[in-house]
Design an enzyme around this catalytic site. Structure first.
Site: not given
Length: 514
Positions: A451-454
């Site tokens: 859940w660390h999309y950027h």
């Protein structure tokens, strides 16, 4: 909460110095900071967390991610075209209200690669401002303690004790859960605000940015003059900026590029294909989207375990970050649920996982609808860059080393004929972990998200080093969509710092212009 209201109660038109779209991990600290000097409107599409027990406790973490609906749930689920289930925060506090609570500052490589000329003294002051309000030292119980010891046995050294800094080796990080297990989030940072200067509208879906020419000249830049948002009852509202004011997007790596596209800011041919009037050609909106892959193993232990989210991290030299969690989940077999009337069984599952640094594999985002409430179509292209696969293989081999450590012996079951082994839930690591082909296949087959999309509005392509949208006036993007690399083990610390840091910079700029 004295400044938080349902959007239905807001006027059909009003004026502010700053309009911030997205009351999430960066938007809340930015709002609090700007309110020291200016009148600020914060628009959040979700509701508030305080009346939802699952959001406020560690035990509710998995339930929050599973209890989802199309338009109202605090977690908005989506599945990327890669086939990986993912989630976005849709609540005041954003994803800091639905995450696992781990807090650790960015690595130095993040600052070097970010395209921003950071003042590291102010960066550290901004982190400290955040940490005084929402960061706590966790108390390790049996699973997290065993993981700490196992990481050290596996050579993830030195031991750095409790630290909020990014340090190679094994450490205990900060947590946004306090000693009673209650969650704190970016929404808590609104307590720093000057209450007379802020208004927070929840259940406010911003549909587009309002734009106008900065001057009468034909070559004039377009300037953001406000936004149109819609409340739960379908009513429309216009929020407008005063002279020298700005619209600032803090809607995250999915929401910010989506709103730019819906407002006519993006690649001209693509917008034309949707029939969206082009207000500014910006070819890289929605491009350079990244998600750090997560891989790992899960076991059922023979002994009771506490419920724990991430508290310990192993930071390796090879670009793999190792973390762990243990969760108590309800379990009922089909036979039991049909033939036996009783309370459900509860099963403890312990997980050891890795996140790779970077990543280098890039994806993209495109619209699924002109309705802002509908999630865009996203593809992350996990492991298309071979360097990401190399890091995954290295990290999973290190997890194998941890599983072979003495610290893990208590978590094995005794077999019928005297041996001991783990009871895996889901895929186990390949037996031959020296086989590169088998480890690569494991990484590809078991990929999920941490859940660390950027990315999607990255610095140097969509925004400049001051987070202004290139070629536009009075419009900035201040969130993880501007990042071309994930900041260290977990991004929430850096995103909260970012809101504080840029807010102070904006105030200083305006004071100098007077």
């Amino acid at each position: 909460m004295n400044s938080v209201f349902n959007a239905t109660g807001f006027p059909s038109e009003d004026y502010y110095d700053y309009i911030i779209v997205g009351g999430g991990t960066a938007g809340c600290p930015l709002t609090a900071t700007l309110s020291e000097n200016y009148q600020v409107l914060l628009l959040e599409r979700g509701g508030v967390a305080f009346d939802k027990p699952n959001l406020m406790s560690q035990e509710g973490f998995l339930a929050t991610l599973m209890d989802v609906d199309a338009y109202d749930s605090p977690a908005q689920a989506f599945t990327s075209e890669d086939g990986v289930l993912n989630a976005r925060g849709r609540v005041l506090g954003g994803s800091s209200t639905i995450n696992a609570g781990f807090y650790s500052r960015a690595d130095q490589e993040f600052y070097r690669r970010s395209g921003v000329n950071w003042d590291l003294r102010v960066v550290n002051q901004s982190y400290e401002w955040v940490e005084r309000a929402v960061v706590f030292r966790p108390d390790l119980k049996n699973w997290q303690s065993a993981i700490r010891d196992g990481l050290l046995e596996a050579g993830v050294s030195p031991y750095n004790g409790f630290s909020l800094d990014h340090l190679v080796g094994t450490k205990i990080g900060g947590s946004t859960f306090d000693s009673s297990g209650r969650r704190h989030s970016a929404a808590d940072l609104l307590n720093y605000a000057k209450l007379s200067n802020i208004k927070v509208a929840v259940h406010a879906n911003v549909e587009r940015i309002l734009l106008a020419s900065s001057t009468a000249a034909s070559w004039s830049k377009q300037s953001a003059i406000g936004v149109v948002y819609r409340d739960q009852m379908g009513g429309y509202h216009h929020a407008m900026v005063r002279e020298n004011g700005e619209v600032i997007l803090c809607a995250g790596a999915i929401g910010s590029p989506q709103l730019l596209l819906l407002s006519g800011i993006g690649p001209r041919p693509y917008l034309a294909s949707w029939g969206i009037p082009v207000t500014h050609h910006s070819p890289y909106v929605g491009q350079f989207l990244y998600d750090n892959p997560r891989n790992g193993i899960s076991i059922v232990p023979p002994i009771p375990l506490e419920h724990s989210l991430i508290q310990v991290v192993g930071i390796t030299q090879s670009g793999a970050y190792l973390e762990a969690a243990s969760n108590v989940i309800p379990f009922a077999s089909p036979a039991q649920s049909v033939f036996i009337r009783s309370s459900p069984l509860y099963l403890t599952v312990a997980t050891l996982m890795e996140k790779i640094a970077g990543p280098l594999s890039t994806g993209s985002l495109r619209l699924a609808s002109t309705d802002v409430r509908v999630n865009p179509i996203v593809r992350f292209n996990y492991f298309t860059n071979p360097a990401d696969l190399d890091r995954c293989v290295s990290g999973m081999r290190r997890i194998g080393d941890v599983l072979r450590s003495r610290s893990m012996e208590d978590f094995k079951f005794r077999e019928w004929f005297g041996g001991e082994d783990f009871r895996f839930v889901g895929p186990a690591l390949p037996v031959d972990q020296s086989s590169n082909a088998q480890m690569v296949e494991f990484c590809r087959r078991t990929v999920s998200t941490i859940w660390h999309y950027h990315g999607g509005c990255i610095t140097g392509k969509v925004v400049d080093g001051d987070f202004r949208v290139i070629g536009m006036d009075a419009l900035r993007v201040i969130d993880g969509s501007t990042f071309n690399v994930s900041p260290g083990t977990n991004p929430q610390a850096t995103l909260m710092m970012l809101g504080r840091y840029v807010g102070q910079k904006i105030i200083r700029e305006r004071v100098r212009r007077k």
